[in-house]
Every structure is written in C-alpha cells, then in structure tokens.
Design a protein around this motif. Sequence first.
Motif, mmCIF file in Angstrom:
data_model
loop_
_atom_site.group_PDB
_atom_site.id
_atom_site.type_symbol
_atom_site.label_atom_id
_atom_site.label_comp_id
_atom_site.label_asym_id
_atom_site.label_seq_id
_atom_site.Cartn_x
_atom_site.Cartn_y
_atom_site.Cartn_z
ATOM 1 N N ALA A 167 -3.575 41.442 -45.701
ATOM 2 C CA ALA A 167 -4.792 41.522 -46.516
ATOM 3 C C ALA A 167 -4.497 41.351 -48.000
ATOM 4 C CB ALA A 167 -5.480 42.866 -46.263
ATOM 5 N N GLN A 168 -3.344 41.850 -48.458
ATOM 6 C CA GLN A 168 -3.004 41.753 -49.883
ATOM 7 C C GLN A 168 -2.060 40.581 -50.175
ATOM 8 O OE1 GLN A 168 -2.689 45.524 -52.321
ATOM 9 N NE2 GLN A 168 -1.910 46.270 -50.361
ATOM 10 N N ALA A 169 -2.041 39.587 -49.329
ATOM 11 C CA ALA A 169 -1.108 38.473 -49.499
ATOM 12 C C ALA A 169 -1.202 37.847 -50.890
ATOM 13 C CB ALA A 169 -1.357 37.410 -48.428
ATOM 14 N N LEU A 170 -2.432 37.617 -51.370
ATOM 15 C CA LEU A 170 -2.608 36.996 -52.685
ATOM 16 C C LEU A 170 -2.079 37.895 -53.802
ATOM 17 C CD1 LEU A 170 -3.694 34.673 -54.394
ATOM 18 C CD2 LEU A 170 -5.940 35.795 -54.379
ATOM 19 N N SER A 171 -2.329 39.192 -53.691
ATOM 20 C CA SER A 171 -1.860 40.130 -54.718
ATOM 21 C C SER A 171 -0.343 40.250 -54.717
ATOM 22 C CB SER A 171 -2.502 41.503 -54.497
ATOM 23 O OG SER A 171 -3.899 41.430 -54.641
ATOM 24 N N PHE A 172 0.254 40.295 -53.519
ATOM 25 C CA PHE A 172 1.721 40.317 -53.433
ATOM 26 C C PHE A 172 2.301 39.044 -54.055
ATOM 27 C CE2 PHE A 172 1.209 43.036 -49.414
ATOM 28 C CZ PHE A 172 1.468 44.207 -50.095
ATOM 29 N N ALA A 173 1.706 37.903 -53.729
ATOM 30 C CA ALA A 173 2.192 36.621 -54.245
ATOM 31 C C ALA A 173 2.105 36.579 -55.765
ATOM 32 C CB ALA A 173 1.392 35.478 -53.631
ATOM 33 N N LEU A 174 1.001 37.077 -56.322
ATOM 34 C CA LEU A 174 0.833 37.070 -57.777
ATOM 35 C C LEU A 174 1.857 37.961 -58.460
ATOM 36 C CD1 LEU A 174 -0.778 36.186 -60.266
ATOM 37 C CD2 LEU A 174 -2.298 38.150 -59.875
ATOM 38 N N PHE A 175 2.070 39.159 -57.890
ATOM 39 C CA PHE A 175 3.052 40.061 -58.492
ATOM 40 C C PHE A 175 4.450 39.445 -58.460
ATOM 41 C CE2 PHE A 175 6.285 43.353 -58.385
ATOM 42 C CZ PHE A 175 5.948 44.116 -59.483
ATOM 43 N N LEU A 176 4.837 38.898 -57.304
ATOM 44 C CA LEU A 176 6.165 38.293 -57.185
ATOM 45 C C LEU A 176 6.308 37.086 -58.111
ATOM 46 C CD1 LEU A 176 6.590 38.539 -53.318
ATOM 47 C CD2 LEU A 176 7.870 39.829 -55.034
ATOM 48 N N PHE A 177 5.237 36.302 -58.264
ATOM 49 C CA PHE A 177 5.244 35.158 -59.175
ATOM 50 C C PHE A 177 5.585 35.626 -60.591
ATOM 51 C CE2 PHE A 177 3.403 32.250 -62.196
ATOM 52 C CZ PHE A 177 3.590 30.986 -61.650
ATOM 53 N N CYS A 178 4.863 36.645 -61.080
ATOM 54 C CA CYS A 178 5.070 37.123 -62.447
ATOM 55 C C CYS A 178 6.420 37.826 -62.606
ATOM 56 C CB CYS A 178 3.942 38.071 -62.840
ATOM 57 S SG CYS A 178 2.314 37.305 -62.907
ATOM 58 N N TYR A 179 6.789 38.631 -61.610
ATOM 59 C CA TYR A 179 8.040 39.385 -61.698
ATOM 60 C C TYR A 179 9.237 38.443 -61.794
ATOM 61 C CZ TYR A 179 11.946 42.396 -60.439
ATOM 62 O OH TYR A 179 13.155 43.065 -60.447
ATOM 63 N N TYR A 180 9.300 37.456 -60.898
ATOM 64 C CA TYR A 180 10.453 36.554 -60.907
ATOM 65 C C TYR A 180 10.375 35.512 -62.015
ATOM 66 C CZ TYR A 180 12.340 38.709 -56.747
ATOM 67 O OH TYR A 180 12.886 39.616 -55.880
ATOM 68 N N ALA A 181 9.170 35.258 -62.536
ATOM 69 C CA ALA A 181 9.063 34.407 -63.722
ATOM 70 C C ALA A 181 9.755 35.083 -64.899
ATOM 71 C CB ALA A 181 7.594 34.139 -64.048
ATOM 72 N N HIS A 182 9.486 36.384 -65.062
ATOM 73 C CA HIS A 182 10.160 37.129 -66.144
ATOM 74 C C HIS A 182 11.657 37.262 -65.881
ATOM 75 C CE1 HIS A 182 11.423 40.314 -68.820
ATOM 76 N NE2 HIS A 182 11.874 40.967 -67.756
ATOM 77 N N ALA A 183 12.003 37.761 -64.681
ATOM 78 C CA ALA A 183 13.416 38.009 -64.377
ATOM 79 C C ALA A 183 14.228 36.723 -64.434
ATOM 80 C CB ALA A 183 13.541 38.653 -62.995
ATOM 81 N N GLY A 184 13.658 35.636 -63.895
ATOM 82 C CA GLY A 184 14.375 34.366 -63.871
ATOM 83 C C GLY A 184 14.572 33.765 -65.245
ATOM 84 N N THR A 185 13.520 33.792 -66.056
ATOM 85 C CA THR A 185 13.616 33.216 -67.397
ATOM 86 C C THR A 185 14.610 33.987 -68.255
ATOM 87 O OG1 THR A 185 11.343 32.416 -67.275
ATOM 88 C CG2 THR A 185 12.296 32.615 -69.466
ATOM 89 N N TRP A 186 14.526 35.303 -68.201
ATOM 90 C CA TRP A 186 15.431 36.113 -69.020
ATOM 91 C C TRP A 186 16.877 35.953 -68.561
ATOM 92 C CZ3 TRP A 186 16.020 37.916 -73.530
ATOM 93 C CH2 TRP A 186 16.944 38.914 -73.808
ATOM 94 N N SER A 187 17.134 36.034 -67.256
ATOM 95 C CA SER A 187 18.513 35.954 -66.770
ATOM 96 C C SER A 187 19.103 34.557 -66.954
ATOM 97 C CB SER A 187 18.591 36.364 -65.297
ATOM 98 O OG SER A 187 17.833 35.496 -64.485
ATOM 99 N N THR A 188 18.251 33.521 -66.890
ATOM 100 C CA THR A 188 18.745 32.150 -67.049
ATOM 101 C C THR A 188 19.207 31.860 -68.467
ATOM 102 O OG1 THR A 188 17.326 31.328 -65.275
ATOM 103 C CG2 THR A 188 18.109 29.702 -66.870
ATOM 104 N N TYR A 189 18.441 32.315 -69.453
ATOM 105 C CA TYR A 189 18.713 31.939 -70.842
ATOM 106 C C TYR A 189 19.280 33.059 -71.711
ATOM 107 C CZ TYR A 189 15.890 27.930 -69.466
ATOM 108 O OH TYR A 189 15.397 26.817 -68.825
ATOM 109 N N ALA A 190 19.388 34.270 -71.168
ATOM 110 C CA ALA A 190 19.882 35.386 -71.982
ATOM 111 C C ALA A 190 21.310 35.149 -72.463
ATOM 112 C CB ALA A 190 19.804 36.697 -71.188
ATOM 113 N N THR A 191 22.139 34.490 -71.635
ATOM 114 C CA THR A 191 23.518 34.220 -72.066
ATOM 115 C C THR A 191 23.534 33.348 -73.328
ATOM 116 O OG1 THR A 191 23.594 32.362 -70.511
ATOM 117 C CG2 THR A 191 24.547 34.444 -69.777
ATOM 118 N N LEU A 192 22.609 32.388 -73.377
ATOM 119 C CA LEU A 192 22.529 31.524 -74.554
ATOM 120 C C LEU A 192 22.006 32.299 -75.759
ATOM 121 C CD1 LEU A 192 21.014 28.314 -72.900
ATOM 122 C CD2 LEU A 192 23.404 29.032 -73.054
ATOM 123 N N PHE A 193 21.057 33.207 -75.522
ATOM 124 C CA PHE A 193 20.509 34.056 -76.585
ATOM 125 C C PHE A 193 21.606 34.943 -77.163
ATOM 126 C CE2 PHE A 193 18.641 38.220 -77.720
ATOM 127 C CZ PHE A 193 17.810 37.832 -78.761
#
Length: 383
Positions: free
Chosen positions: A3-29
């Motif tokens: 029932a909450q598939a869309l809400s789970f998908a949205l949370f995971l989208f935002c969570y991994y967008a933040h985690a992925g962007t920060w972990s990918t480029y933090a070494t360069l920062f």
Amino acid sequence: MPAQALSFALFLFCYYAHAGTWSTYATLFFADKGMTVAQIGVLMSMIQVLRIVGPNVWGYVADHYDRRVLVLRLAGFAALVGFSGFFIGSTFGHFMLAMVILNLFTSGQAPICEALMLSEMKGDLTYYGRIRMWGSIGFIVSVTLASIALEHYGIVTLPWVAVALLVATILAAFRLRDVPRRTHKTPPPPLLSLLRRREVIAFFASTALMVSAHTSLYTFYSLYLERNGYSKTVIGAMWSLGVLAEVLLFYFQAPLFRRWGAQRMMYLTLAVGVLRFLMIGLGSHILWLLVLAQLMHAATFALHHSSSVMSLQRWFSGPLQARGQALYMSISYGIGGSLGGLFLAQWWERAGAESVYYVASVLVVFSALAAMLSFRWQQRDRY
C-alpha cells in the motif's frame, strides 16, 4: 503491491540521492580543502564506522517503542543539524565532527525503512526489487545533475546540493506511516543465541568482507579516476552507469531468484566481484574496461544486497525485523566497511592506487569462502 509502495520509493529516492551524491564527491571536496589521502580515508571511513552504532541504536529504539516512522523523522532533523558543520570551518577536526554527527543519524534510516517495507510485504518479496530500485534511480539522477553543477560552479557547491537533498529526505519521511507488525504465537529466539550460530557468523563475515572490498569504490573510486585524468563529468557518468545497471537488476531480479534461489545468486555475485576489482586495477587508463567493470555493479551490489536480505530472513523476522536489518548494516557496512576503508587507505599510500583494487579482489575471494561455509552449515543443521 504494498500500500505504501509510492511512499517507500520516494523516501529511498531522496535518501540515496543525498547519500550517493555526498559519498561520490566528498573525497573531492575534502581534497579541495587541503586534506591528505590518509585524512580523506579517515573522514570517509566515518560513513562506515557510524554504521556500527547508528543502525543498532535506532533499530532498537524503533522496535522497542514501535515508532519507526517517528525515529526516521527525528534522525533526519538531527542529521541536518550535523551537516551544518560543513559550512563552518575547514579543518580536519571540523570535518570529523560533522561526519560523525551526520552519519550517526543517517546510518539508521535505510534499515528502518527496509524493515517497514518487509513488514508490509509480509514475507512476499516479489516487489522488493522494484521498490528498492528507486533508491538507485535517485542516486543516478542526483549524481548526474550534481556532476554538471560541480563542473560549472566548482566543488564548493557540493554542501549546498547535499543539504537540499537531506531536506527532501526529511519531507519524504512525513509521507510514511507505521506498519502494524504481525503477532507471533511463539516468542522470537534471543538475539544473542542467533548471533552465536556458526552459519550466522559465517554469513556476516562474508557480507563484511564483500563490503570491505567495495570501500575501494565508495571511498577512493572518484579520487582514483580524477588522478588518472578523468573529468568530474566522466566520474559522475561512471557512477551513474554502475547504478543504472543496478536499477535494471533490481527491476528484473524476481524471476532470477524464483528460478535459481538466493544461494546460487550469492555465488554468482561473488565470482563477478573477483573479476570486477581486477579489471578496475588493470584498467586505470582503459576506459572501455572501466565501463565494463561498472556494469558489473549490477551483480556485485544489487544482486549481493538482495541475496543477503533474503538470506537474512531465515533468522531475523517479525519482532527482530528492524534489528536484523540494523545488524546487517552495522556488521557488514559498519565493521566491514570501516576496517576496509582504513586498511585500503594505508595500502594506497604504501603501494599505489591500482594495488587497492587487487587487494579488494582478494577480499572477495575470502567472502566467497565464508559464504560457502554458511550455506553448508545451514544445510547440515536442517537434518
């Protein structure tokens, strides 16, 4: 479909967008701020080190008080406060404190969300991959767009991009609601008794070794590519390519697991892992080889993650759901990832960048041996 598939998908989208962007480029920062490779290795290892503590603390609180969504929201606000440290000061000490606070609170969010998903699915993992893939899509979209912004405006814009994504994650948490847990006729086995079982110990040893090998990517891959002459756009594209392959695997994985099962899929991912890390080490100046190695991320991450989650359900379910996911994160990514990151940082300094990936390949070999023991002992204990 849950029932909450869309809400789970949205949370995971935002969570991994933040985690992925920060972990990918933090070494360069951090490199731009004057940190050495050894200091960068320590700072990035905090992502893994805090997974030893964070998931278990928040998993226990969420299970004990049965308020998993509230914990998600409060952790998000606390992480936002911690992230403000990247805008204040530019010393190693400032960055260390900010990394500790940020990762203490974000490390527990993914396992709690996955525990909610598993509770709502009631043991039927048919749609697990198709929901989990939205975290990977968030990673791709964010890392790709961030690479363009960083190329045009410089690495100093990274904290602003990451904090915006962290706010989006908090907002997404407000769409989620708690899932009533199923009642069980018999009480769950004591947690410590499960952790003493030899097949469980071997399972966690295998996943920890596999994650240790992957810290050669999570901690050093962006720096590795940059020092071999690749632009930030190419670096972002390489990360996005790997995660795109991961998304496709998550989407189409259900028939694979129905036909072949978690055990065979686990053996496949470990075999591919050995080959992948050798290719990265050998192909520092061979773009097509690096591209092929990135496509293998579908197996070494997505297939491995799903195989691990399915194996985990044999021991940790019902009242132990959140703590089982938390243990997986803290032992595999926390202990395995932090030790792997620190060890490989020293190896880079002493033996050079390429050798880090040869060592990672050896770690996967040991992971495969531990997995074989775990599955063998599971089969013996049935009879």
